[in-house]
Motif scaffolding. Structure first.
Motif, short mmCIF file in Angstrom:
data_model
loop_
_atom_site.label_atom_id
_atom_site.label_comp_id
_atom_site.label_asym_id
_atom_site.label_seq_id
_atom_site.Cartn_x
_atom_site.Cartn_y
_atom_site.Cartn_z
N ALA A 323 -0.48 -39.52 78.44
CA ALA A 323 -1.22 -38.98 77.29
C ALA A 323 -0.90 -39.76 76.03
N LEU A 324 0.37 -40.07 75.81
CA LEU A 324 0.76 -40.81 74.61
C LEU A 324 0.20 -42.23 74.64
N ALA A 325 0.15 -42.82 75.82
CA ALA A 325 -0.46 -44.15 75.94
C ALA A 325 -1.94 -44.08 75.58
N LYS A 326 -2.61 -43.03 76.02
CA LYS A 326 -4.02 -42.84 75.69
C LYS A 326 -4.23 -42.69 74.19
N LEU A 327 -3.29 -42.01 73.55
CA LEU A 327 -3.37 -41.78 72.11
C LEU A 327 -2.92 -43.00 71.30
N LYS A 328 -2.43 -44.04 71.99
CA LYS A 328 -1.87 -45.23 71.33
C LYS A 328 -0.65 -44.87 70.47
N ASP A 329 0.02 -43.78 70.83
CA ASP A 329 1.24 -43.38 70.13
C ASP A 329 2.42 -44.05 70.84
N ILE A 356 4.88 -49.36 81.07
CA ILE A 356 4.53 -50.78 80.95
C ILE A 356 3.07 -50.93 80.54
N ARG A 357 2.19 -50.15 81.18
CA ARG A 357 0.77 -50.22 80.82
C ARG A 357 0.57 -49.83 79.35
N GLY A 358 1.27 -48.80 78.91
CA GLY A 358 1.14 -48.37 77.51
C GLY A 358 1.64 -49.43 76.54
N TYR A 359 2.81 -50.01 76.83
CA TYR A 359 3.35 -51.05 75.96
C TYR A 359 2.41 -52.26 75.87
N LEU A 360 1.91 -52.69 77.02
CA LEU A 360 1.05 -53.87 77.02
C LEU A 360 -0.27 -53.61 76.29
N SER A 361 -0.73 -52.35 76.28
CA SER A 361 -1.94 -52.04 75.53
C SER A 361 -1.74 -52.28 74.04
N GLY A 362 -0.48 -52.26 73.62
CA GLY A 362 -0.15 -52.55 72.23
C GLY A 362 0.51 -53.90 72.04
N ASP A 363 0.38 -54.77 73.06
CA ASP A 363 0.96 -56.13 73.02
C ASP A 363 2.48 -56.13 72.85
N MET A 364 3.14 -55.07 73.32
CA MET A 364 4.60 -54.99 73.26
C MET A 364 5.17 -55.58 74.56
N VAL A 365 5.05 -56.91 74.68
CA VAL A 365 5.39 -57.59 75.94
C VAL A 365 6.88 -57.51 76.22
N GLU A 366 7.72 -57.77 75.22
CA GLU A 366 9.17 -57.75 75.45
C GLU A 366 9.63 -56.38 75.91
N GLU A 367 9.11 -55.34 75.28
CA GLU A 367 9.50 -53.98 75.68
C GLU A 367 9.05 -53.70 77.12
N ALA A 368 7.85 -54.14 77.47
CA ALA A 368 7.35 -53.92 78.83
C ALA A 368 8.20 -54.66 79.85
#
Length: 501
Positions: A323-329, A356-368
């Motif tokens: 849900a948070l990934a969907k909200l971009k939170d 990982i999918r959520g992080y990559l949606s925000g270009d947070m590659v290192e975190e993913a």
């Protein structure tokens, strides 16, 4: 379980409700499973990890001087089926037969369903034919009908329905519900109102599942007025038939239609009038509120869930992360994931994959990448689903070298690996087409062929790559024929440019 699928298409709930309805007859006489902490279930459930056999575990249990009652085995079967352990469930029933335990009519229906899931529809048909006449009844015929419908075997399902009708076995909504679900999944929702009319002609009152399927049929036809007319009829029929799943389903329809105000009104009514003490209900609320982009309500329901239950399960955390990934939170996602990771007793790879999918949606590659690295330390894998998410991301970013790195890792981790997600194949071919890289596309097809994953979609991507590169392949038509690919008009049009023969 990905509850977002409920919001995006509504089809998940159709299948769930239809399965629940069709299993109602086959499980009606079984008691609700008690907490499965008894030693027998513990031994049986551990077989997935230990690799032992069901008969060995049951025989050892008896050798320990313990008695095995049929009702206890029935509860074990029910619980194993819940977790899709179909082969072990069937092995228990085979052991029961060898021990001369008497099967009830319900047992025969359950066994038929298990045979279909483990040995195929043909074996299930043979089992039904082998049963004595008194066991060839509504339950067993209904179980086979459910199998046909789940596998979208339309002709077989309709023929069996007609046979059941001739035998006067159709006296409730279950067979109709199966057909309705099948038609919705086949993209023929217009057939559902016709079945409703037939139900009414037979004076068979619709059950709550029937109403939900009926609403879904109108939703698939983009007829919100039809959906609301069904809801009105349901309200006038019986209050008992209107449950929390009715409102969550209606809310999902409104979300898909972009009618967020109506969706949230449904959810408020659900909480006020129909809220059960079930985690699943909270999960639906969280997912549906994320569908209306209502961050505040997502957090409110999440806190309510944590207050309502003594512990928070992996599944609940998974629903919240999605849900948070969907909200971009992404800040909230990070906090939720770290809270789970610091306290979980079993490292659920689904949590890592969704994060990982959520992080990559925000270009947070290192975190993913850090999530995957930590997951590889705490989970035995495989990690291929997470790697596919990286592949798709890097391909879209035109970093084929990094996508290839994850593909090579997937191949090394799982013998015979091939993409499990169609999105992965699409991303690869989109890249090959844009680059005009025929050689890379052919190598990718070799991987798919080695795992029997060549189909018309794969060849469509390969032919598009050849066309984009301006190259020809004189043997391409023969290759398609050898691989048993049916030539659609679109494939034929591409072949004109690729294969001159």
């Amino acid at each position: 379980m990905n509850y977002w699928r409920l919001v995006s298409s509504g089809s998940w709930l159709v299948r769930k409700l239809c399965t629940a309805a069709s299993e109602k007859a086959t499980e009606a006489v079984l008691e609700v499973a008690a907490p499965m902490r008894n030693s027998l279930y513990s031994k049986l459930s551990a077989l997935g990890a230990t690799g032992g056999t069901v008969s060995g575990a049951l025989n050892d249990f008896i050798m320990e001087g313990k008695r095995i009652r049929k009702d206890k085995l029935s509860r074990c079967i029910k619980q194993l089926r819940k977790y899709h352990r179909y082969q072990h469930s069937l092995d228990i029933m085979d052991w029961m037969e060898r021990r001369k335990m008497q099967f009830s009519l319900v047992d025969h229906a359950i066994r038929l369903d298990l045979i279909a899931k483990t040995k195929g529809i043909g074996a299930a048909e043979d089992y039904l034919s082998s049963l004595p006449p008194d066991a060839q009844n509504l339950l067993t015929y209904g179980a086979l009908l459910n199998c046909y419908c789940n596998n979208l075997m339309k002709d077989e399902a309709l023929a069996l329905f007609n046979k059941m009708d001739e035998l006067k076995l159709i006296n409730n909504t279950l067979p109709f519900n199966n057909l309705m679900c099948m038609y919705v999944r086949l993209g023929e929702p217009q057939k559902v109102p016709e079945l409703i009319a037939e139900l009414k002609l037979r004076n068979i009152p619709p059950c709550r599942f029937t109403y939900v399927l009926w609403m879904q049929s109108y939703a698939h036809m983009n007829d919100i007025g039809g959906v609301e007319s069904v809801m009105e009829e349901l309200a006038n029929d019986s209050e008992d038939k209107c449950t929390w799943t009715t409102y969550s389903n209606l809310a999902a329809i409104y979300v898909k239609a972009g009618l967020f105000e109506k969706a949230e009104a449904c959810l408020k009514k659900l909480e006020r009038d129909k809220m059960p003490h079930q985690r699943e209900a909270y999960h639906f609320l969280i997912s549906l509120y994320s569908g209306t982009s209502n961050r505040a309500e997502v957090y409110r329901v999440w806190e309510a869930l944590k207050r309502a239950f003594s512990s928070v399960t992996n599944t609940s955390y998974l629903i919240m992360v999605q849900a948070l990934a969907k909200l971009k939170d992404l800040e909230g996602l990070k906090k939720c994931f770290e809270e789970w990771e610091s306290s979980c007793s079993i490292y659920d790879m689904r949590m890592a994959t969704s994060t990982i999918r959520g992080y990559l949606s925000g270009d947070m590659v290192e975190e993913a990448e850090l999530v995957l690295a930590n997951a590889m330390k705490r989970n035995k894998g495989p990690y291929t689903r997470a790697r596919e998410i990286f592949m798709v991301y890097f391909l879209k970013k035109r970093r084929f070298d990094l996508a290839l790195k994850h593909m090579e890792a997937a191949v090394s981790e799982v013998k015979g690996w091939s993409p499990s997600n169609p999105e992965t194949r699409t991303a690869f071919f989109d890249y090959f087409v844009n680059e005009g890289d025929v050689d890379a596309a052919e190598e990718f097809c070799k991987i798919l062929k080695n795992n029997s994953c060549l189909n018309s979609d794969v060849y469509h991507g390969l032919l598009r790559t050849y066309v984009a590169a301006g190259k020809v392949a004189p043997d391409m038509r023969q290759r398609l024929e050898d691989d048993g690919i049916e030539l659609s008009q679109e494939l034929q049009n591409l072949l004109v440019n690729v294969c001159t023969k």
